[in-house]
Design a protein around this motif. Structure first.
Motif, PDB file in Angstrom:
ATOM      1  N   PHE A   1       6.544 -83.461  32.573  1.00  0.00           N
ATOM      2  CA  PHE A   1       5.479 -82.590  33.084  1.00  0.00           C
ATOM      3  C   PHE A   1       6.072 -81.343  33.736  1.00  0.00           C
ATOM      4  O   PHE A   1       5.635 -80.215  33.482  1.00  0.00           O
ATOM      5  N   TYR A   2       7.093 -81.538  34.553  1.00  0.00           N
ATOM      6  CA  TYR A   2       7.770 -80.449  35.253  1.00  0.00           C
ATOM      7  C   TYR A   2       8.370 -79.458  34.255  1.00  0.00           C
ATOM      8  O   TYR A   2       8.211 -78.249  34.393  1.00  0.00           O
ATOM      9  N   MET A   3       9.056 -79.968  33.246  1.00  0.00           N
ATOM     10  CA  MET A   3       9.700 -79.087  32.263  1.00  0.00           C
ATOM     11  C   MET A   3       8.684 -78.332  31.421  1.00  0.00           C
ATOM     12  O   MET A   3       8.963 -77.220  30.971  1.00  0.00           O
ATOM     13  N   ASN A   4       7.505 -78.889  31.227  1.00  0.00           N
ATOM     14  CA  ASN A   4       6.451 -78.150  30.532  1.00  0.00           C
ATOM     15  C   ASN A   4       5.997 -76.947  31.345  1.00  0.00           C
ATOM     16  O   ASN A   4       5.537 -75.961  30.778  1.00  0.00           O
ATOM     17  N   HIS A   5       6.132 -77.029  32.650  1.00  0.00           N
ATOM     18  CA  HIS A   5       5.796 -75.902  33.517  1.00  0.00           C
ATOM     19  C   HIS A   5       6.973 -74.952  33.720  1.00  0.00           C
ATOM     20  O   HIS A   5       6.857 -73.967  34.439  1.00  0.00           O
ATOM     21  N   HIS A   6       8.094 -75.283  33.120  1.00  0.00           N
ATOM     22  CA  HIS A   6       9.308 -74.465  33.228  1.00  0.00           C
ATOM     23  C   HIS A   6       9.893 -74.215  31.835  1.00  0.00           C
ATOM     24  O   HIS A   6      11.093 -74.265  31.626  1.00  0.00           O
ATOM     25  N   SER A   7       9.024 -73.935  30.883  1.00  0.00           N
ATOM     26  CA  SER A   7       9.459 -73.807  29.499  1.00  0.00           C
ATOM     27  C   SER A   7      10.163 -72.479  29.219  1.00  0.00           C
ATOM     28  O   SER A   7      10.988 -72.397  28.326  1.00  0.00           O
ATOM     29  N   ASN A   8       9.857 -71.466  29.992  1.00  0.00           N
ATOM     30  CA  ASN A   8      10.491 -70.163  29.802  1.00  0.00           C
ATOM     31  C   ASN A   8      11.884 -70.172  30.427  1.00  0.00           C
ATOM     32  O   ASN A   8      12.036 -70.521  31.599  1.00  0.00           O
ATOM     33  N   PRO A   9      12.914 -69.776  29.686  1.00  0.00           N
ATOM     34  CA  PRO A   9      14.272 -69.763  30.235  1.00  0.00           C
ATOM     35  C   PRO A   9      14.406 -68.906  31.496  1.00  0.00           C
ATOM     36  O   PRO A   9      15.161 -69.241  32.403  1.00  0.00           O
ATOM     37  N   SER A  10      13.650 -67.820  31.582  1.00  0.00           N
ATOM     38  CA  SER A  10      13.723 -66.965  32.772  1.00  0.00           C
ATOM     39  C   SER A  10      13.197 -67.684  34.012  1.00  0.00           C
ATOM     40  O   SER A  10      13.706 -67.480  35.112  1.00  0.00           O
ATOM     41  N   THR A  11      12.181 -68.511  33.830  1.00  0.00           N
ATOM     42  CA  THR A  11      11.664 -69.296  34.952  1.00  0.00           C
ATOM     43  C   THR A  11      12.751 -70.204  35.498  1.00  0.00           C
ATOM     44  O   THR A  11      12.956 -70.297  36.710  1.00  0.00           O
ATOM     45  N   ARG A  12      13.467 -70.865  34.615  1.00  0.00           N
ATOM     46  CA  ARG A  12      14.549 -71.760  35.041  1.00  0.00           C
ATOM     47  C   ARG A  12      15.668 -70.978  35.716  1.00  0.00           C
ATOM     48  O   ARG A  12      16.260 -71.445  36.691  1.00  0.00           O
ATOM     49  N   LYS A  13      15.944 -69.779  35.236  1.00  0.00           N
ATOM     50  CA  LYS A  13      16.984 -68.951  35.864  1.00  0.00           C
ATOM     51  C   LYS A  13      16.596 -68.560  37.286  1.00  0.00           C
ATOM     52  O   LYS A  13      17.420 -68.606  38.190  1.00  0.00           O
ATOM     53  N   TRP A  14      15.335 -68.170  37.479  1.00  0.00           N
ATOM     54  CA  TRP A  14      14.879 -67.805  38.824  1.00  0.00           C
ATOM     55  C   TRP A  14      14.910 -69.011  39.761  1.00  0.00           C
ATOM     56  O   TRP A  14      15.262 -68.890  40.932  1.00  0.00           O
ATOM     57  N   HIS A  15      14.570 -70.170  39.236  1.00  0.00           N
ATOM     58  CA  HIS A  15      14.670 -71.394  40.041  1.00  0.00           C
ATOM     59  C   HIS A  15      16.123 -71.661  40.422  1.00  0.00           C
ATOM     60  O   HIS A  15      16.414 -72.042  41.558  1.00  0.00           O
ATOM     61  N   PHE A  16      17.005 -71.469  39.476  1.00  0.00           N
ATOM     62  CA  PHE A  16      18.429 -71.670  39.735  1.00  0.00           C
ATOM     63  C   PHE A  16      18.906 -70.737  40.850  1.00  0.00           C
ATOM     64  O   PHE A  16      19.593 -71.168  41.787  1.00  0.00           O
ATOM     65  N   ILE A  17      18.540 -69.468  40.751  1.00  0.00           N
ATOM     66  CA  ILE A  17      18.945 -68.486  41.761  1.00  0.00           C
ATOM     67  C   ILE A  17      18.400 -68.863  43.133  1.00  0.00           C
ATOM     68  O   ILE A  17      19.116 -68.820  44.138  1.00  0.00           O
ATOM     69  N   GLY A  18      17.129 -69.244  43.197  1.00  0.00           N
ATOM     70  CA  GLY A  18      16.533 -69.638  44.467  1.00  0.00           C
ATOM     71  C   GLY A  18      17.203 -70.859  45.073  1.00  0.00           C
ATOM     72  O   GLY A  18      17.449 -70.908  46.280  1.00  0.00           O
ATOM     73  N   THR A  19      17.523 -71.839  44.244  1.00  0.00           N
ATOM     74  CA  THR A  19      18.196 -73.043  44.736  1.00  0.00           C
ATOM     75  C   THR A  19      19.605 -72.709  45.205  1.00  0.00           C
ATOM     76  O   THR A  19      20.043 -73.180  46.256  1.00  0.00           O
ATOM     77  N   LEU A  20      20.299 -71.874  44.445  1.00  0.00           N
ATOM     78  CA  LEU A  20      21.658 -71.469  44.833  1.00  0.00           C
ATOM     79  C   LEU A  20      21.654 -70.751  46.177  1.00  0.00           C
ATOM     80  O   LEU A  20      22.452 -71.076  47.067  1.00  0.00           O
ATOM     81  N   PHE A  21      20.769 -69.787  46.345  1.00  0.00           N
ATOM     82  CA  PHE A  21      20.676 -69.079  47.622  1.00  0.00           C
ATOM     83  C   PHE A  21      20.301 -70.026  48.761  1.00  0.00           C
ATOM     84  O   PHE A  21      20.806 -69.897  49.879  1.00  0.00           O
ATOM     85  N   SER A  22      19.414 -70.965  48.489  1.00  0.00           N
ATOM     86  CA  SER A  22      19.028 -71.938  49.520  1.00  0.00           C
ATOM     87  C   SER A  22      20.219 -72.767  49.975  1.00  0.00           C
ATOM     88  O   SER A  22      20.388 -73.014  51.172  1.00  0.00           O
ATOM     89  N   ILE A  23      21.031 -73.194  49.029  1.00  0.00           N
ATOM     90  CA  ILE A  23      22.236 -73.963  49.377  1.00  0.00           C
ATOM     91  C   ILE A  23      23.195 -73.100  50.192  1.00  0.00           C
ATOM     92  O   ILE A  23      23.748 -73.559  51.198  1.00  0.00           O
ATOM     93  N   ILE A  24      23.370 -71.856  49.783  1.00  0.00           N
ATOM     94  CA  ILE A  24      24.257 -70.941  50.520  1.00  0.00           C
ATOM     95  C   ILE A  24      23.740 -70.726  51.940  1.00  0.00           C
ATOM     96  O   ILE A  24      24.508 -70.800  52.905  1.00  0.00           O
ATOM     97  N   PHE A  25      22.432 -70.468  52.080  1.00  0.00           N
ATOM     98  CA  PHE A  25      21.861 -70.254  53.411  1.00  0.00           C
ATOM     99  C   PHE A  25      21.946 -71.512  54.271  1.00  0.00           C
ATOM    100  O   PHE A  25      22.158 -71.421  55.487  1.00  0.00           O
ATOM    101  N   LEU A  26      21.802 -72.668  53.656  1.00  0.00           N
ATOM    102  CA  LEU A  26      21.946 -73.918  54.400  1.00  0.00           C
ATOM    103  C   LEU A  26      23.378 -74.063  54.924  1.00  0.00           C
ATOM    104  O   LEU A  26      23.592 -74.425  56.082  1.00  0.00           O
ATOM    105  N   LEU A  27      24.336 -73.758  54.084  1.00  0.00           N
ATOM    106  CA  LEU A  27      25.739 -73.809  54.514  1.00  0.00           C
ATOM    107  C   LEU A  27      26.022 -72.780  55.616  1.00  0.00           C
ATOM    108  O   LEU A  27      26.724 -73.086  56.589  1.00  0.00           O
ATOM    109  N   PHE A  28      25.476 -71.578  55.463  1.00  0.00           N
ATOM    110  CA  PHE A  28      25.634 -70.557  56.508  1.00  0.00           C
ATOM    111  C   PHE A  28      25.049 -71.030  57.830  1.00  0.00           C
ATOM    112  O   PHE A  28      25.603 -70.783  58.894  1.00  0.00           O
ATOM    113  N   SER A  29      23.901 -71.717  57.751  1.00  0.00           N
ATOM    114  CA  SER A  29      23.270 -72.184  58.997  1.00  0.00           C
ATOM    115  C   SER A  29      24.113 -73.258  59.671  1.00  0.00           C
ATOM    116  O   SER A  29      24.123 -73.363  60.897  1.00  0.00           O
TER     117      SER A  29
END
Length: 112
Positions: free
Chosen positions: A12-40
């Motif tokens: 179900f989740y992947m059907n809502h993330h079928s566009n490769p650009s959507t997955r890329k933006w999710h990747f970027i957001g998750t990466l930044f979140s991990i970086i900000f968590l480490l910074f904190s």
């Protein structure tokens, strides 16, 4: 919708993330979140404010303007978080194309 297990939700989740650009933006957001968590942890707790902003901000942008659907996080916050992290790990490990093929979707180039 009622899901029996994580695999059903993943489909179900992947059907809502079928566009490769959507997955890329999710990747970027998750990466930044991990970086900000480490910074904190390392620098100052103020970076904690940026963790959810980057995580959900990039995802919301991708759903509204690229995928043109509504994020599934609203109805399924914990399963969605699990799938966001799973998506991130698939992309980091280079296994996303194989997973896309397994789910019967068109393969795309890896982000990394």
């Amino acid at each position: 919708m009622n899901f029996k297990n994580k695999e059903e939700f993943w489909i179900f989740y992947m059907n809502h993330h079928s566009n490769p650009s959507t997955r890329k933006w999710h990747f970027i957001g998750t990466l930044f979140s991990i970086i900000f968590l480490l910074f904190s942890i390392i620098l100052t707790w103020w970076f904690l404010f940026l963790v959810p902003l980057s995580f959900y901000g990039f995802a919301l942008y991708s759903h509204l303007f690229i995928e043109e659907n509504f994020p599934v996080t609203i109805g399924y916050p914990f399963w969605s978080l699990y799938c966001d992290l799973k998506l991130f790990l698939f992309m980091v490990s280079g296994k996303m194309d194989r997973e896309i093929k397994r789910l019967g979707k068109r393969p795309v180039l890896q982000f990394l």
